[in-house]
Design a protein around this motif. Structure first.
Motif, PDB file in Angstrom:
ATOM      1  N   SER A 106      -6.214   1.728  -9.622  1.00 42.05           N
ATOM      2  CA  SER A 106      -4.936   2.286  -9.842  1.00 42.05           C
ATOM      3  C   SER A 106      -4.587   2.145 -11.342  1.00 42.05           C
ATOM      4  CB  SER A 106      -3.964   1.614  -8.776  1.00 42.05           C
ATOM      5  OG  SER A 106      -3.656   0.185  -9.307  1.00 42.05           O
ATOM      6  N   THR A 112      -0.223  -3.095  -5.475  1.00 38.14           N
ATOM      7  CA  THR A 112      -0.046  -1.742  -5.513  1.00 38.14           C
ATOM      8  C   THR A 112      -1.210  -1.145  -4.915  1.00 38.14           C
ATOM      9  OG1 THR A 112       0.626  -1.873  -7.854  1.00 38.14           O
ATOM     10  CG2 THR A 112      -0.286   0.317  -7.285  1.00 38.14           C
ATOM     11  N   ASP A 113      -2.544  -1.800  -4.871  1.00 36.66           N
ATOM     12  CA  ASP A 113      -3.443  -1.416  -4.040  1.00 36.66           C
ATOM     13  C   ASP A 113      -3.520  -1.800  -2.865  1.00 36.66           C
ATOM     14  OD1 ASP A 113      -4.917   0.249  -6.318  1.00 36.66           O
ATOM     15  OD2 ASP A 113      -5.182  -1.867  -7.206  1.00 36.66           O
ATOM     16  N   SER A 133      -6.311  -2.980 -12.633  1.00 39.84           N
ATOM     17  CA  SER A 133      -6.926  -2.744 -11.719  1.00 39.84           C
ATOM     18  C   SER A 133      -7.727  -1.315 -12.102  1.00 39.84           C
ATOM     19  CB  SER A 133      -6.183  -2.438 -10.284  1.00 39.84           C
ATOM     20  OG  SER A 133      -6.761  -1.323  -9.441  1.00 39.84           O
ATOM     21  N   ALA A 175      -3.125  -0.368 -12.310  1.00 35.27           N
ATOM     22  CA  ALA A 175      -1.999  -1.547 -11.865  1.00 35.27           C
ATOM     23  C   ALA A 175      -2.294  -2.739 -12.738  1.00 35.27           C
ATOM     24  CB  ALA A 175      -1.693  -1.842 -10.286  1.00 35.27           C
TER      25      ALA A 175
END
Ligand SMILES: [Zn+2]
Length: 570
Positions: free
Chosen positions: A176, A129-130, A173, A178
């Protein structure tokens, strides 16, 4: 005269530090540096900003600045606040300096040649995601040791256990949120700390005079569980010291940087090089290299307890493992935490007083006195507004300030603004001198031992002796019948003002300088004995009545400040 190297743990670059940070290392280090200089010793007092790592990158991104520029600006800010608090660093360096990069690469190469650095394929947490590997601090989850649900990937703030991100339960995370984190293989250099375990244990065992707080933390990390762990010293990041070997890319480590924990303590040495390169000193080796004169240096480090493992284990591995004659620390003074009004200081919630805010509302000496006299030495300490108000009003205004005001104004009104002549000292003066000798000896011993609270208590007691003396002899009454004796009493008390300025300067340097200026003297010699010190200003010596040395803090102010700094309630 001895030679003292003093370092304070280097504050991280991203943001302004709170009073708990200040009293946990920089402020007591300054107290000690000022004291040793006052005693005539040669002192090199170093600090710096700790600038590498992901928190700096993210803070820069948030501020919309390139990370190098962000760090340069924040260094200026922190440097100005250090000046504001009168932190008397000989140099306030930057871990992003060229000097530190070169030294860090040098140590890594030496450790590699000694077989203490090896390449390992390891699995790091990758966040699709990041779009990046996540540094340890940007992964949070539940601590496997104590169950705290906000543990970071590198350490649990609740139980202080050093962690690996893979240890966390239900990690996510921080960037984010995530949770689709996945392990991916990447190559990194590791420092074989475990190979140095016996050397470290022997070194720590040899430190008979270290505070228990320091050695107990060191031994815990050395022996708890599986014992001292090897640690990665490189990271998949852009901002940091490039991983080079002999100036060329390190094979297999292209594009990586050294992990901030590895380069940060090396900045202690680099800061001394920066000090020379800035034209402020001419030889850093005689402070840091035992083959170049540093053998007779006593090196003292100051830090909060969370930094003890890095200074008792990791940095010594770097120094000892290099096989070069670098100066090792002689004494580590560590501190517990200062809490704020029943809870923790919080940067994110704006809870507690930060260094810039503190200087906005009161001069540095007020804070220095309270923080040092309540420093979290043997246990955590708590800042509360009523306690701050009471301490400042009593110690600084009622005891020290009142003494100075009373005697200088009395002298002006009866004898004029010069030290009066005449009279013969008697029993009250002999008792005062004897009490002063005892107290000054105790104060000096406590300062030598870096017992901060005890030093403050002794200094407070020395101030109180002056008021007790004036109460007892009452020169304003004696003057009516025996002006000669009143003159002698006044002369002695005026000399006490100078003596107080000298003794108090390490704690409250601005007020001490004001008192010295008012007494029109620059004789700051540390007292050999009270009798001699109280004859420093001879009859006829002119002085001025100082402005208000310390004002009282009002109930209205503390009520307003308590509300202003309570933070956003979460
Ligand atoms: Zn924990």
């Amino acid at each position: 005269m001895a030679r003292h190297l003093i370092t304070s743990a280097i504050p991280y670059i991203n943001g302004i530090k709170h009073l708990g940070n200040l009293v946990g290392s920089q402020l007591p280090a300054d107290l000690y540096a000022r004291y040793l200089r006052a005693r005539g010793h040669e002192v090199l007092f170093l600090c710096a900003t700790d600038e590498h790592g992901t928190p700096a990158e993210l803070a820069a991104a948030k501020a919309g600045l390139p990370v190098a520029e962000y760090c340069a600006r924040m260094h200026e800010t922190q440097s100005a606040l250090a000046d504001g608090f009168r932190l008397s660093f000989d140099h306030f360096g930057r871990s992003s300096s060229a000097q530190n990069a070169t030294l860090t690469q040098h140590f890594a190469k030496r450790l590699f040649d000694a077989g203490l650095v090896e390449e390992r394929v390891e699995t790091q947490v990758y966040s699709p995601t990041d779009g990046r590997f996540l540094p340890d601090r940007y992964i949070e989850g539940t601590c496997p040791n104590c169950g705290f649900d906000g543990a970071r990937g590198d350490q649990c703030d609740n139980c202080t256990k050093q962690l690996d991100p893979a240890d966390l339960i239900e990690p996510h995370s921080v960037i984010s949120g995530a949770t689709d984190l996945e392990p991916r293989e990447t190559k990194h250099l590791h420092l074989r700390q475990s190979a140095m375990k016996d050397d470290l244990a022997a070194w720590i065992d040899a430190q008979a005079d270290w505070p228990i707080l320091t050695t107990s933390i060191a031994r815990k990390w050395l022996t708890d569980g599986d014992g001292l762990q090897d640690r990665g010293i490189t990271r998949d990041l852009d901002w940091g010291v490039p991983v080079l070997r002999d100036g060329d890319p390190w094979p297999g480590m292209e594009g990586k940087v050294f992990y901030v924990w590895f380069d940060a303590p090396i900045e202690y040495i680099a800061s001394a090089q920066e000090w020379v390169d800035a034209g402020k000193g001419d030889d850093w080796r005689r402070w840091w290299r035992t083959d170049a004169g540093a053998g007779d240096v006593r090196y003292t480090q100051f830090m909060g307890k969370d930094n003890v493992p890095f200074h008792t284990l990791s940095f010594p591995v770097t120094i000892l493992g290099s096989g070069e004659p670098w100066k090792l620390v002689d004494y580590i003074k560590s501190f517990n935490y200062l809490t704020y009004d029943g809870g923790q200081f919080s940067t994110s919630r704006g809870r507690g007083v930060f260094m810039d805010q503190a200087l906005d509302i009161l001069p540095a000496d007020y804070w220095r006195w309270w923080l040092l006299s309540h420093s979290p030495e043997t246990s955590d300490a708590e800042f509360t507004w009523p306690n701050f108000q009471a301490s400042v009003n009593k110690d600084l205004a009622d005891v020290l300030g009142n003494f100075v005001s009373r005697i200088t104004k009395f002298c002006r009104s009866k004898f004029g603004e010069a030290v009066p002549d005449g009279g013969t000292p008697g029993a009250p003066e002999a008792r005062l001198i004897s009490d002063l000798d005892t107290r000054i000896a105790a104060y000096t011993t406590a300062m030598d031992r870096i017992e901060v609270r005890k030093s403050a208590a002794e200094l407070r007691a020395i101030w109180a002796l002056g008021n007790e003396y004036l109460q007892t002899v009452a020169p304003w009454t004696v003057f009516k019948t025996d002006p000669d004796t009143a003159a002698m009493q006044t002369r002695l008390a005026l000399n006490l003002v100078r003596l107080y300025a000298v003794l108090s300067a390490p704690f409250i340097p601005d007020a001490a300088a004001d008192l010295m200026a008012a007494m029109r003297t620059d004789d700051a010699a540390w007292p050999a004995d009270a009798a001699t010190a109280l004859a420093a200003l001879p009859p006829g010596h002119a002085f001025a009545v100082p402005e208000v040395t310390f004002r009282k803090i009002t109930d209205e102010e503390t009520a307003e400040w308590a509300e202003r700094f309570a933070g956003i309630r979460g």
